[in-house]
Design a protein around this motif. Sequence first.
Motif: not given
Length: 119
Positions: A106-107, A93-94, A99-100, A73-75
């Motif tokens: 968190i999930f 988009e960034v 946010v996603v 996700i960080a990548w």
Amino acid sequence: MFKRLQHTLSFKLLPLSAGLMLLSGNLYAALPTAVAPSNAPKAGDWLTLIKGYAKDAGLVIGLVLAVVAFLWIAWITISKFNEARTGRAEWGEVGLTAVVAAGVMIFISYLLTEASKVI
């Protein structure tokens, strides 16, 4: 010829293997005891012991997968930022990706916390 070589080697290796077997008893004395699982059962309860080790292994595998997911996700977020910086993507988009990504992290953290409470 092969039989003769095999016969000669077996007579030379017999004292060596016997000596190693005699010395191996001292090696077993120095081994540490196994660490009990996080929910240690009563003595002699093998099924609960295996269940505890399986739970601990599942938690470790889950943590490894979570770390991989966080890095992925960080990548994605960093690459989307780089695309916006070079003009190939919109800054919206960034923001949406960030946010996603935060929601997914968190999930995943919630699922790991709930998995550690089970059993």
